[in-house]
Scaffold this motif. Structure first.
Motif, short mmCIF file in Angstrom:
data_model
loop_
_atom_site.label_atom_id
_atom_site.label_comp_id
_atom_site.label_asym_id
_atom_site.label_seq_id
_atom_site.Cartn_x
_atom_site.Cartn_y
_atom_site.Cartn_z
N LYS A 40 -7.84 -9.86 0.58
CA LYS A 40 -8.26 -8.48 0.81
C LYS A 40 -7.42 -7.50 0.00
O LYS A 40 -7.87 -6.40 -0.34
N ASP A 41 -6.17 -7.89 -0.31
CA ASP A 41 -5.33 -7.04 -1.15
C ASP A 41 -5.82 -7.08 -2.60
O ASP A 41 -5.94 -6.04 -3.25
N TYR A 42 -6.11 -8.28 -3.09
CA TYR A 42 -6.67 -8.39 -4.44
C TYR A 42 -8.00 -7.64 -4.54
O TYR A 42 -8.33 -7.06 -5.59
N ARG A 96 -2.99 4.23 -8.72
CA ARG A 96 -3.18 3.61 -7.41
C ARG A 96 -3.17 4.66 -6.31
O ARG A 96 -2.34 5.57 -6.30
N THR A 136 -8.81 -4.89 -3.45
CA THR A 136 -8.66 -3.44 -3.67
C THR A 136 -8.54 -3.09 -5.15
O THR A 136 -8.49 -1.92 -5.51
N GLY A 137 -8.49 -4.13 -6.00
CA GLY A 137 -8.36 -3.89 -7.43
C GLY A 137 -7.03 -4.33 -8.00
O GLY A 137 -6.80 -4.18 -9.21
N TYR A 138 -6.19 -4.91 -7.16
CA TYR A 138 -4.88 -5.39 -7.64
C TYR A 138 -5.08 -6.69 -8.40
O TYR A 138 -5.69 -7.63 -7.90
N ASP A 186 -4.89 3.50 -0.41
CA ASP A 186 -5.67 2.38 0.12
C ASP A 186 -5.83 1.25 -0.89
O ASP A 186 -6.63 0.35 -0.71
N ARG A 187 -5.03 1.28 -1.95
CA ARG A 187 -5.08 0.23 -2.98
C ARG A 187 -3.72 -0.44 -3.09
O ARG A 187 -2.69 0.23 -3.20
N PHE A 188 -3.72 -1.76 -3.05
CA PHE A 188 -2.46 -2.52 -3.10
C PHE A 188 -1.76 -2.30 -4.44
O PHE A 188 -2.40 -2.22 -5.48
N TYR A 215 0.85 -1.19 0.00
CA TYR A 215 0.00 0.00 0.00
C TYR A 215 0.89 1.24 0.00
O TYR A 215 1.92 1.29 0.67
#
Length: 516
Positions: free
Chosen positions: A228-230, A191, A232-234, A194-196, A163
């Protein structure tokens, strides 16, 4: 139509008739992997450089900042100022290695002239990441490159974050003695904090199609990001290019979902980009028509080593070492793009003579030399040659006689006689004096052109730890090194935390030390 047909097979998860020595089928690494077609929608981002907002530092970073500032004897940390040195003291081996001088290696008679400066990355020190995540240190993991039309050198560095991650391509202009960072890559991708995102560039950045520098991105969370990382849109590691003249970056998307790229390399003759994933997925991507030639795992009993992609531009064939658990001898493997097939060769990585360790290929020269050979080194430090015509390997012995035998980058002189490297890639090089080594391929002799430790520590407070990026210019007279190092102290146990402050170095090699 051949590439479209194979792309379709990969898309539906069925690849047939892929031969090693016998036919075999490719099985997916894990359920849910999805191939994403990257072609024909690269997104151009104009090269705009923005400054970081000031944020409160973590307690540990407050201490590290104070320590770095106390060791920064000449005010280099925040300025990107380039200093120049040429001193006979650079030719004095430190006590740890002095007993081997004259026996296992020689020392140059003339000191090089060395240019040195700190990469102007931002932020230098870090605020608290989200719970369960890490950030820092700034570090380099990519093989750099040189652009002859402008005479400039390029490498990269990242902050290891997930992040609020930061990634930069770094440029050094020797004519102006000027270091700059190109636009921050995670910002280019849109990015937010708050987005990985990706905290590393970890392969061989390559020029293709003029001033366009090609690279892939790599996560810095292991073994991989969490759900939870994915969320975020990753999606995974990106495939990108940067025009180093304009600073404009083109984003070609994520070629394989939930895969990130610890190694990549470009066949500049054919316009093919090759990459290997964290869990050994293999990507062959045609830059010219933006089509995937191969994406996914290899056939049974083959696993592409994810620290090397050796490209023979003479034939277009691509090589690595087999890291599959069943292959104890670490055979070379070949990908032939004209056939879209993988082959296991008979030749194997030689064991290191000191320890008997036989591990994967870690570094190699870029092109065949006049001898028709690639010069390579294994992870434990055994030097060897590879002949792609005869498909044979010849052991050349340990790459360096000291304690630091890990070499992750090799540069060969334009006429082919010399190979340049720095032992101790992962931060321990200073323990052998951080030597800049010239290896003579004709005689097998090793020569230290300079010992950077303790010289730079005593004069500037900077410990040269190790490098993954050594590049020789097209005249063979200037060696570019991008350092992992730090303004820090040496601990009572004889160790040092030699990451955090990446530095550019240009070693001007005296003509009498490189006569071919």
């Amino acid at each position: 139509m051949l590439s479209i047909r194979y792309f379709f097979f990969i898309l539906i998860g069925v690849v047939s008739a892929i031969f090693i020595n016998n036919p075999g089928n490719c099985q997916p690494k894990s359920a849910g992997q999805k191939i994403v077609k990257v072609g024909n929608y690269g997104v151009l981002h104009r090269g705009v450089i923005t400054r970081e907002d000031s944020l409160p530092l973590m307690a540990g970073e407050v201490k590290r900042k104070a320590l770095a500032e106390s060791f920064d004897k000449k005010g280099l940390l925040y300025t990107a100022k380039v200093v120049v040195d040429s001193d006979p003291k650079l030719l004095v081996p430190p006590p740890a290695i002095a007993s081997l001088a004259g026996k296992e290696f020689s020392v140059a008679k003339n000191p090089p002239t060395i240019e040195f400066g700190i990469a102007p990355v931002e932020p230098k020190f870090f605020s608290e990441p989200p719970a369960g995540n890490k950030v820092g240190p700034w570090s380099n993991w990519s093989q750099g490159n040189y652009y002859p039309p402008t005479g400039k050198f390029y490498s990269s560095c990242g902050d290891h974050a997930g992040y609020n991650a930061h990634l930069y391509l770094v440029e050094y202009d020797p004519a102006e003695k000027h270091i700059r960072c190109l636009p921050e890559i995670n910002k280019v991708l849109g990015r937010t904090k708050d987005r990985f995102g990706d905290g590393k560039i970890h392969g061989w950045i390559d020029f293709y199609d003029g001033p366009n520098l090609w690279f892939c991105t790599y996560w810095a969370k292991y073994p991989e990001p969490l759900e939870k990382d994915y969320a975020t849109g990753y999606g995974g590691g990106y495939l990108m290019s940067c025009n180093v003249v304009t600073g404009d970056i083109v984003d070609y998307g994520v070629p394989l979902e939930r895969v990130s790229w610890p190694y990549f390399h470009v066949d500049a003759k054919r316009g093919m980009l090759y990459a290997v994933g964290r869990t050994n997925e293999f990507l062959a991507w045609n830059i010219k028509d933006q089509r995937t030639r191969w994406a996914g795992c290899l056939p049974d009993s083959l696993e592409w080593g994810n620290r090397s992609v050796l490209i023979d531009e003479t034939t277009g064939c691509v090589y690595s070492s087999n890291t599959h658990a069943s292959d104890k001898e670490a055979h070379f493997i070949k990908y032939d793009p004209s056939k879209n097939r993988f082959f296991r060769l008979a030749c194997t990585i030689p064991p290191q003579k000191k320890t008997g360790a036989r591990e994967f290929m870690r570094a190699h020269t870029r092109l065949r030399g006049p001898d028709g050979l690639f010069w390579c080194v294994s992870q434990p430090g055994e030097l060897f040659t590879f002949d792609p015509e005869k498909e044979i390997i010849e052991d050349k012995g340990i790459i360096w006689p000291g304690t630091q035998t890990y070499v992750a980058s090799m540069a060969r002189s334009p006429k082919g006689r010399y190979i340049y490297f720095v032992p101790g890639a992962h931060g321990g090089g200073w323990q052998d004096g951080a030597p800049i080594v010239q290896y003579d391929t004709k005689t097998g002799a090793k020569k230290a052109l300079a010992f950077l430790f303790p010289y730079y520590y005593e004069k500037y407070g900077y410990i040269t730890g190790g490098t993954y990026s050594t590049v020789i210019d097209d005249n063979g007279g200037r060696l570019f090194i991008f350092w992992n190092g730090a303004f820090t102290d040496i601990k009572p146990n004889g160790r040092a935390d030699t990451f955090g402050h990446c530095a550019v170095m240009l070693v001007n090699i005296p003509a009498e030390e490189r006569e071919e």
